[in-house]
Design a protein around this motif. Structure first.
Motif, PDB file in Angstrom:
ATOM      1  N   THR A   1      30.173  -6.309  -5.623  1.00 52.57           N
ATOM      2  CA  THR A   1      29.445  -7.155  -4.677  1.00 52.57           C
ATOM      3  C   THR A   1      30.217  -8.458  -4.529  1.00 52.57           C
ATOM      4  OG1 THR A   1      27.322  -8.226  -4.187  1.00 52.57           O
ATOM      5  CG2 THR A   1      27.974  -8.181  -6.481  1.00 52.57           C
ATOM      6  N   THR A   2      29.845  -9.238  -3.535  1.00 49.29           N
ATOM      7  CA  THR A   2      30.354 -10.600  -3.438  1.00 49.29           C
ATOM      8  C   THR A   2      29.162 -11.543  -3.528  1.00 49.29           C
ATOM      9  OG1 THR A   2      32.194  -9.888  -2.084  1.00 49.29           O
ATOM     10  CG2 THR A   2      31.661 -12.233  -2.021  1.00 49.29           C
ATOM     11  N   ILE A   3      29.214 -12.424  -4.533  1.00 48.85           N
ATOM     12  CA  ILE A   3      28.104 -13.347  -4.775  1.00 48.85           C
ATOM     13  C   ILE A   3      28.251 -14.544  -3.829  1.00 48.85           C
ATOM     14  CG2 ILE A   3      26.983 -14.836  -6.509  1.00 48.85           C
ATOM     15  CD1 ILE A   3      26.884 -12.026  -7.535  1.00 48.85           C
ATOM     16  N   CYS A   4      27.247 -14.768  -2.994  1.00 52.23           N
ATOM     17  CA  CYS A   4      27.268 -15.910  -2.069  1.00 52.23           C
ATOM     18  C   CYS A   4      26.410 -17.047  -2.604  1.00 52.23           C
ATOM     19  CB  CYS A   4      26.773 -15.480  -0.697  1.00 52.23           C
ATOM     20  SG  CYS A   4      27.762 -14.151   0.006  1.00 52.23           S
ATOM     21  N   VAL A   5      25.255 -16.693  -3.200  1.00 52.61           N
ATOM     22  CA  VAL A   5      24.405 -17.709  -3.827  1.00 52.61           C
ATOM     23  C   VAL A   5      24.650 -17.602  -5.335  1.00 52.61           C
ATOM     24  CG1 VAL A   5      22.045 -18.525  -4.158  1.00 52.61           C
ATOM     25  CG2 VAL A   5      22.709 -17.479  -1.972  1.00 52.61           C
ATOM     26  N   ALA A   6      25.335 -18.613  -5.892  1.00 59.31           N
ATOM     27  CA  ALA A   6      25.847 -18.533  -7.266  1.00 59.31           C
ATOM     28  C   ALA A   6      24.996 -19.334  -8.241  1.00 59.31           C
ATOM     29  CB  ALA A   6      27.278 -19.044  -7.291  1.00 59.31           C
TER      30      ALA A   6
ATOM     31  N   PHE B   1      28.788 -21.763 -11.390  1.00 61.70           N
ATOM     32  CA  PHE B   1      29.776 -21.041 -10.576  1.00 61.70           C
ATOM     33  C   PHE B   1      29.740 -21.451  -9.103  1.00 61.70           C
ATOM     34  CE2 PHE B   1      29.032 -18.222 -14.213  1.00 61.70           C
ATOM     35  CZ  PHE B   1      30.324 -17.845 -14.566  1.00 61.70           C
TER      36      PHE B   1
ATOM     37  N   TYR C   1      32.403 -15.346  -4.507  1.00 66.18           N
ATOM     38  CA  TYR C   1      33.357 -14.664  -5.385  1.00 66.18           C
ATOM     39  C   TYR C   1      32.899 -13.230  -5.611  1.00 66.18           C
ATOM     40  CZ  TYR C   1      29.872 -16.138  -8.851  1.00 66.18           C
ATOM     41  OH  TYR C   1      28.695 -16.360  -9.531  1.00 66.18           O
TER      42      TYR C   1
ATOM     43  N   ILE D   1      32.359  -9.651  -7.741  1.00 63.39           N
ATOM     44  CA  ILE D   1      32.031  -9.130  -9.081  1.00 63.39           C
ATOM     45  C   ILE D   1      32.046  -7.610  -8.986  1.00 63.39           C
ATOM     46  CG2 ILE D   1      30.101  -8.809 -10.677  1.00 63.39           C
ATOM     47  CD1 ILE D   1      30.406 -11.529 -11.169  1.00 63.39           C
TER      48      ILE D   1
ATOM     49  N   GLN E   1      34.518 -10.452 -12.856  1.00 62.45           N
ATOM     50  CA  GLN E   1      34.936 -10.937 -11.535  1.00 62.45           C
ATOM     51  C   GLN E   1      36.227 -10.240 -11.137  1.00 62.45           C
ATOM     52  OE1 GLN E   1      35.054 -15.141 -10.666  1.00 62.45           O
ATOM     53  NE2 GLN E   1      33.324 -15.549 -12.032  1.00 62.45           N
TER      54      GLN E   1
END
Lengths: 383, 129
Positions: free
Chosen positions: B58-63, B67, B73, B75, B89
Motif C-alpha cells: 500500500t502507499t500510506i497517505c495519512v501517516a 512519519f 510512502y 509499505i 517500507q
C-alpha cells in the motif's frame, strides 16, 4: 449452562459528542438499558473500552462506571480486546449468567475518541508495535494491504469495495443513532481523499464518541419480567497471529472463521439460518472478507455478493442494517455492544424504517485489530 | 520510542537475526520462545536472506506523527527467499513502481527519530531490484 436473554438495551447517538464526558455517555446509555429492562438491581457490570488510557487518560474504568452509575459495590471490570472489547465484554457477561453466578448483568461499551488524543497512534496500539507500527504502517494501511491482496487473488474491484460504504450509508440514513445519516455514491467513495491506497476516507469508519449497553438476565428472570425473549444462543471467540504478515493467507480472517464455525455449532445453526448480521466493517474490505468467513458466500466472492445487493436491506442476508461502523460510527469499545443493540431492536421489531421483516435469528461479529481477535454472538427470538 | 524497547530489538532490526527451530527447522522472525511449527523451545540463531518478493503493498497517505514528513510512502509485506514474511517500507521508488510479486532486496536504513534529543532508530527497508 443456563439460558441467557437480552432484556434491555440503550445507546447514545454516535458522533462527535464534545459537550459530554467519557463517563456521562456511558451512564446515559446504561440508564436507557436499565430503564428498558425494568430491573431494580444489577449483580455485575462489564465495560468494554479499547484504550481509554490513551484517549482520555482514564483507566480503572469498571470501578469508575459502577461509581457514576450509582451501583457500587456491584463488581465491575473493564474488558479489552482492541476493537472487539465490547463484544468480549458481552461474552464475559453471557458466561457470568450462564454459569449461574449472576442473574442480571449490565454490559457496556464506551469510547471517547474526540477529546484531542493522537487517534492514529492510539488505534495502532492494536497492531504489532515492534514489527508493524515501528515500520510506519497504520490501520488503514493494514486493511489496504488486505484489499490489494483480495483484488489480486479474487479479482475484487475498487467499485465493489465502494458498494459496502454506499450500502452502509444508506442504512445509516435510516438510523437516528448513526453518526452519518447521509447517502453517498460509488463515485464519491472512489474520489474521496486517499488514506492508504486503494482505500479512501470513505472506505474507512470514522472517529467517534459513543456508548451502548445491554442488560442480560437468565431466561427465568426474563420470563418473570414478562420481557420478549431474545436469547443469546451462541457466544464464540477466537484469535490469530497479531501481525498481518504472520498469517498464511493475507485475505483470510481466520479468527472470524473459527469464531463463526464454533458459534454455528453451539447454536445448531447454519449460515443460511441467519436472517441478518451486524459485522465489523471498520474498512470496506473488512466487510467483504467477513461475509466470506461467516459462510454467507464462497471465499473470494464477497465483492460480487455486495455489488449484487445480497447484503442490502432487501437482499438475501441484510448486513449492517444499523449503518455499520462506517455510517453508524465506531467508538471502538462501544461497537460490539452497539451491534447487539441493533440485532435486539430488529428481533423485537423496533427498527423502524430499516426493519428486516419477520426476523427471528440475527448474528453479531466484532473484531480486534487487523483480525487477530474476533467474537461472534447469535441471537434468537423465542415466540 | 523508549530506548530500552528499541535497544532490545537491535539484533533483529540491524542484522536480521532470526530463530531456527532445532527440531522442525521453522524460522521465527522475530525470534520467539516457543516454535509455532512444533512447540519446541530450542533454537539456533540464523541470519535471514536479504532477497525476497512483494506479497501485498500500500502507499500510506495519512501517516502517524513520527512519519508525517515522509508521506506518502509505500509499505509492503515481503516474503524472503527463506519463507519468512515481514512488514517493511519500500523505498527509492514511486508508488506506481510497486507490484505484487516484484523482487526486492533488504537494506539497512534510518526508520524514525525518538524526538529532537532522543535516539535515531534504524532498521530494515526494501528496495526494488
Amino acid at each position: 449452562m443456563r439460558e441467557v436473554a437480552v432484556i434491555g438495551c440503550g445507546m447514545t447517538r454516535f458522533g462527535e459528542l464534545w459537550e459530554k464526558s467519557f463517563r456521562d455517555i456511558f451512564v446515559e446509555a446504561a440508564l436507557k438499558a436499565i430503564d428498558d429492562a425494568g430491573v431494580d438491581h444489577l449483580d455485575s457490570l462489564y465495560v468494554g473500552t479499547m484504550t481509554s488510557g490513551l484517549f482520555v487518560g482514564q483507566e480503572h474504568v469498571g470501578a469508575l462506571m459502577a461509581d457514576y452509575l450509582g451501583v457500587a459495590p456491584v463488581p465491575a471490570v473493564r474488558v479489552e480486546s482492541a476493537c472487539c472489547s465490547g463484544g468480549m465484554a458481552l461474552r464475559l457477561g453471557f458466561f457470568d449468567i450462564a454459569s449461574g453466578n449472576s442473574d442480571i448483568v449490565l454490559i457496556g461499551g464506551v469510547e471517547k475518541m474526540t477529546d484531542g488524543a493522537d487517534v492514529t497512534y492510539a488505534l495502532a496500539t492494536a497492531a504489532d508495535q515492534e514489527y508493524e507500527v515501528y515500520q510506519g504502517v497504520t490501520f488503514p494501511g493494514l486493511y489496504a494491504m488486505i484489499a490489494r491482496a483480495h483484488m489480486h487473488q479474487y479479482g475484487t474491484t475498487r467499485k465493489q469495495l465502494a458498494h459496502v460504504a454506499v450500502k452502509n450509508h444508506h442504512n445509516g440514513s435510516l438510523n437516528p443513532h448513526a453518526q452519518f445519516q447521509n447517502e453517498i455514491t460509488v463515485e464519491q467513495v472512489i474520489g474521496a481523499t486517499m488514506v492508504a491506497h486503494p482505500l479512501t476516507v470513505l472506505d474507512s469508519s470514522p472517529v467517534s464518541d459513543g456508548a451502548a449497553c445491554v442488560v442480560l438476565a437468565s431466561s427465568d428472570v426474563a420470563k418473570k419480567l414478562k420481557k420478549p425473549l431474545i436469547k443469546i444462543v451462541s457466544s464464540s471467540a477466537a484469535t490469530d497471529a497479531l501481525a498481518l504478515h504472520q498469517r498464511e493467507d493475507i485475505t483470510t480472517l481466520k479468527a472470524v472463521k473459527h469464531a463463526a464455525e464454533s458459534a454455528y455449532k453451539m447454536a445448531g445453526l447454519k449460515p443460511t439460518d441467519i436472517q441478518l448480521a451486524e459485522v465489523h466493517d471498520c474498512f470496506t474490505i473488512a466487510e467483504i472478507c467477513i461475509v466470506e468467513e461467516l459462510g454467507f458466500v464462497k471465499k473470494g466472492k464477497g465483492g460480487e455478493f455486495t455489488e449484487k445487493g445480497e447484503t442490502a436491506l432487501e437482499g438475501s442476508i441484510p448486513v449492517n442494517t444499523s449503518g455499520g461502523l462506517k455510517a453508524k460510527g465506531h467508538p471502538v469499545g462501544a461497537t460490539g455492544v452497539a451491534q447487539a443493540v441493533e440485532i435486539v431492536e430488529q428481533l423485537r421489531g423496533n427498527a423502524g424504517k430499516r426493519q428486516v421483516k419477520n426476523a427471528t435469528i440475527g448474528l453479531t461479529q466484532n473484531m480486534g485489530g487487523s483480525g487477530a481477535s474476533s467474537v461472534v454472538h447469535i441471537f434468537k427470538k423465542e415466540s | 520510542m523508549p530506548s530500552p524497547r528499541y535497544w532490545r530489538e537491535t539484533p533483529q532490526r540491524y542484522r536480521l537475526e532470526a530463530a531456527k527451530c532445532k527440531q522442525c527447522g521453522k524460522i521465527s522472525f522475530p525470534p520467539r520462545l516457543v516454535c509455532l511449527g512444533c512447540g519446541n523451545k530450542d533454537f539456533d540463531t540464523v541470519k535471514l536472506s536479504d532477497k525476497g518478493k512483494i506479497v501485498t503493498f500500500t502507499t500510506i497517505c495519512v501517516a502517524p506523527t513520527q512519519f508525517t514528513e515522509e508521506a506518502p510512502y509505500s509499505i509492503a509485506i515481503v516474503e524472503l527467499s527463506d519463507g519468512v514474511r515481514f512488514t517493511t517500507q519500500v523505498v527509492d521508488c514511486t508508488p506506481e513502481d510497486l507490484e505484487i510479486g516484484k523482487p526486492v532486496k533488504i537494506v539497512f536504513r534510518k526508520i524514525q527519530e525518538e524526538d529532537k534529543t532522543g535516539i535515531i532508530c534504524y532498521g530494515y527497508k526494501a528496495v526494488l531490484t
